[in-house]
Design an enzyme around this catalytic site. Structure first.
Site, mmCIF file in Angstrom:
data_model
loop_
_atom_site.group_PDB
_atom_site.id
_atom_site.type_symbol
_atom_site.label_atom_id
_atom_site.label_comp_id
_atom_site.label_asym_id
_atom_site.label_seq_id
_atom_site.Cartn_x
_atom_site.Cartn_y
_atom_site.Cartn_z
ATOM 1 N N TYR A 1 0.840 -1.194 0.000
ATOM 2 C CA TYR A 1 0.000 0.000 0.000
ATOM 3 C C TYR A 1 0.875 1.244 0.000
ATOM 4 O O TYR A 1 2.095 1.159 0.167
ATOM 5 C CB TYR A 1 -0.967 -0.009 1.181
ATOM 6 C CG TYR A 1 -0.356 0.335 2.527
ATOM 7 C CD1 TYR A 1 0.546 -0.526 3.148
ATOM 8 C CD2 TYR A 1 -0.681 1.522 3.173
ATOM 9 C CE1 TYR A 1 1.097 -0.210 4.383
ATOM 10 C CE2 TYR A 1 -0.141 1.839 4.405
ATOM 11 C CZ TYR A 1 0.747 0.977 5.000
ATOM 12 O OH TYR A 1 1.301 1.286 6.211
ATOM 13 N N LYS B 1 6.547 -1.899 1.872
ATOM 14 C CA LYS B 1 5.358 -1.355 2.542
ATOM 15 C C LYS B 1 4.177 -2.301 2.307
ATOM 16 O O LYS B 1 3.312 -2.040 1.469
ATOM 17 C CB LYS B 1 5.069 0.059 2.017
ATOM 18 C CG LYS B 1 4.132 0.853 2.905
ATOM 19 C CD LYS B 1 4.179 2.311 2.525
ATOM 20 C CE LYS B 1 3.105 3.122 3.209
ATOM 21 N NZ LYS B 1 3.210 3.137 4.658
ATOM 22 N N GLU C 1 11.453 1.983 14.754
ATOM 23 C CA GLU C 1 10.604 3.058 14.216
ATOM 24 C C GLU C 1 9.264 2.993 14.935
ATOM 25 O O GLU C 1 9.024 2.101 15.738
ATOM 26 C CB GLU C 1 10.435 2.915 12.701
ATOM 27 C CG GLU C 1 9.766 1.615 12.278
ATOM 28 C CD GLU C 1 9.683 1.435 10.770
ATOM 29 O OE1 GLU C 1 9.534 2.437 10.053
ATOM 30 O OE2 GLU C 1 9.751 0.279 10.320
ATOM 31 N N LEU D 1 11.020 0.994 7.490
ATOM 32 C CA LEU D 1 10.480 1.594 6.269
ATOM 33 C C LEU D 1 11.234 2.893 5.966
ATOM 34 O O LEU D 1 11.501 3.681 6.875
ATOM 35 C CB LEU D 1 8.992 1.900 6.433
ATOM 36 C CG LEU D 1 8.321 2.339 5.135
ATOM 37 C CD1 LEU D 1 8.102 1.139 4.207
ATOM 38 C CD2 LEU D 1 6.997 3.025 5.404
HETATM 39 N N1 PMP Z 1 7.236 3.513 9.313
HETATM 40 C C1 PMP Z 1 6.130 2.776 9.156
HETATM 41 C C2 PMP Z 1 6.092 1.395 9.711
HETATM 42 C C3 PMP Z 1 4.997 3.322 8.486
HETATM 43 O O1 PMP Z 1 3.892 2.581 8.318
HETATM 44 C C4 PMP Z 1 5.062 4.665 8.020
HETATM 45 C C5 PMP Z 1 3.876 5.316 7.371
HETATM 46 N N2 PMP Z 1 3.479 4.764 6.189
HETATM 47 C C6 PMP Z 1 6.246 5.381 8.195
HETATM 48 C C7 PMP Z 1 7.311 4.778 8.844
HETATM 49 C C8 PMP Z 1 6.390 6.794 7.689
HETATM 50 O O2 PMP Z 1 6.532 6.793 6.288
HETATM 51 P P1 PMP Z 1 6.043 8.025 5.396
HETATM 52 O O3 PMP Z 1 6.773 9.227 5.890
HETATM 53 O O4 PMP Z 1 6.453 7.646 4.024
HETATM 54 O O5 PMP Z 1 4.567 8.125 5.591
#
Ligand code: PMP
Length: 287
Positions: free
Chosen positions: A33, A149, A182, A207
Site C-alpha cells: 500500500y 510497505k 521506528e 520503512l
Molecule cells: N514507518 C512505518 C512502519 C509506516 O507505516 C510509516 C507510514 N506509512 C512510516 C514509517 C512513515 O513513512 P512516510 O513518511 O512515508 O509516511
C-alpha cells in the site's frame, strides 16, 4: 457527505465497495500500500510515494499495475469525488484473486487495486502538535523486510493498540538490542544530549519514510547536524527533543516516552520549526 472508493476500474459508493473473498490481500496479506497526504486537493511528496509503491511491488514481483500516469488520474479523481481538500489518499495493490494456494497465481492474474480518500483537517494535527504527544515503547515483532510497505501490518496494529490503551499516540518499536527501530506507522527521531538530530539508518529493517527523507533535506538546508544512527530507549528518554514523522502526522513533537517527560515537557523548538517548514514545502510542492 457520501464517500466513493475506486475498486478495479470502477468507482463505487464507499459502503458498497468490495473485493473478492479469495483476494490474496485478504487471504495472505499478499499486497502493498501507499499513502499520500493531501493539501488543497493535491498530493504531497508525490514522486517519493509513487517510487516507493513501485519498489514495493517490484520486490514482491506483483506485476500489471496501470501506468503511473493512469494511476495519478485515479488518485486525483478519487480525491475529487470525495471532495478531500485536506486529508489522505490510500492505495492498496494485492496479487489479485485466485483459488487459495500459497504459490503465486498464474502469470497474467491482474492485481487488485483499491483507492480511497478521506478528509483529515490539518487543524486536528496542529492541535496535537501544539501540545506534543506521548509515545510508549513496544517490542518489534515484525518480519525481516520492513523496507517493503506491505499490508501485513498485524504487529504494527498490536503496537498501536497498546499505545492507545496507555493513552499514547504512537508506539516506538524496540529491537532485541534495546534500540528503537521506528514507530508503528511513523519514523522516530530525537535530538540527543549533544544537540544532534538522530534517526535510525535505513540499512536497518525499517520503512524508508518519504517524510523522513523530506525532513532530512530540510535539516541539511537549515544547517543542523544529523546522524543516521539508532538510539536506545534510555537515550530517547534523556533527549532534548523527540518527534516522529509520517505522511499522515507530518512532524509530530513528542513530549513523553513511557511516561518519562522529554525536555521541559513542551514541543521542542527544532521539532516545531521542522513541522512548519515541512508543511510549507509539502503544500507548495503538492501536485
Ligand atoms: N514507518 C512505518 C512502519 C509506516 O507505516 C510509516 C507510514 N506509512 C512510516 C514509517 C512513515 O513513512 P512516510 O513518511 O512515508 O509516511
Amino acid at each position: 457527505m457520501s464517500r466513493v472508493a475506486y475498486v478495479n476500474g470502477q468507482y463505487h459508493p464507499h459502503g458498497q465497495a468490495t473485493i473478492h473473498v479469495e483476494d490474496r490481500g485478504f487471504q495472505f496479506a499478499d499486497g502493498v500500500y501507499e499513502v499520500w497526504s493531501v493539501f488543497d486537493g493535491r498530493m504531497a511528496d508525490f514522486d517519493g510515494h509513487m517510487t516507493r509503491l513501485h519498489r514495493s511491488l517490484d520486490e514482491l514481483q506483483i506485476r500489471g499495475l496501470m501506468s503511473r500516469e493512469a494511476l495519478m488520474r485515479v488518485l486525483h479523481e478519487t480525491i475529487r469525488r470525495n471532495r478531500v481538500v485536506e486529508g489522505l489518499v490510500y492505495i492498496q495493490v494485492t496479487r489479485g484473486t485466485a483459488r487459495r494456494d500459497h504459490p503465486f497465481p498464474p502469470e497474467g492474474t491482474p492485481p487488485s487495486v483499491v483507492v480511497t480518500a478521506r478528509s483529515l483537517p490539518l487543524s486536528k494535527g496542529n492541535a496535537s502538535a501544539a501540545k506534543g504527544v506521548a509515545v510508549v515503547t513496544h517490542p518489534d515483532l515484525r518480519w525481516g523486510r520492513c523496507d517493503i510497505k506491505t499490508v501485513g501490518l498485524l504487529p504494527n496494529v498490536l503496537a498501536k493498540q497498546a499505545a492507545k490503551e496507555k493513552g499514547a499516540s504512537e508506539a516506538w518499536m524496540v529491537d532485541d538490542m534495546g534500540l528503537v527501530t521506528e514507530g508503528s506507522s511513523t519514523n522516530a527521531w530525537i535530538i540527543d544530549e549533544n544537540g544532534k538530530l538522530r534517526t535510525r539508518d535505513t540499512q536497518a529493517n525499517i520503512l524508508r519514510g518519504i517524510t523522513r527523507a523530506a525532513v532530512m533535506a530540510l535539516i541539511e538546508a537549515e544547517g543542523l547536524e544529523l546522524e543516521e544512527r539508532a538510539f536506545t530507549v534510555d537515550e530517547a528518554k534523556c533527549a532534548r527533543e523527540a518527534f516522529y514523522t509520517s505522511a499522515s502526522g507530518y512532524v509530530m513533537p513528542t513530549v513523553s516516552i513511557d511516561g518519562t517527560t522529554i525536555g521541559d515537557g513542551k514541543p521542542g523548538p527544532i521539532a516545531t520549526r521542522l513541522r512548519t517548514l515541512y508543511l510549507e514545502q509539502a503544500r507548495r510542492d503538492a501536485i
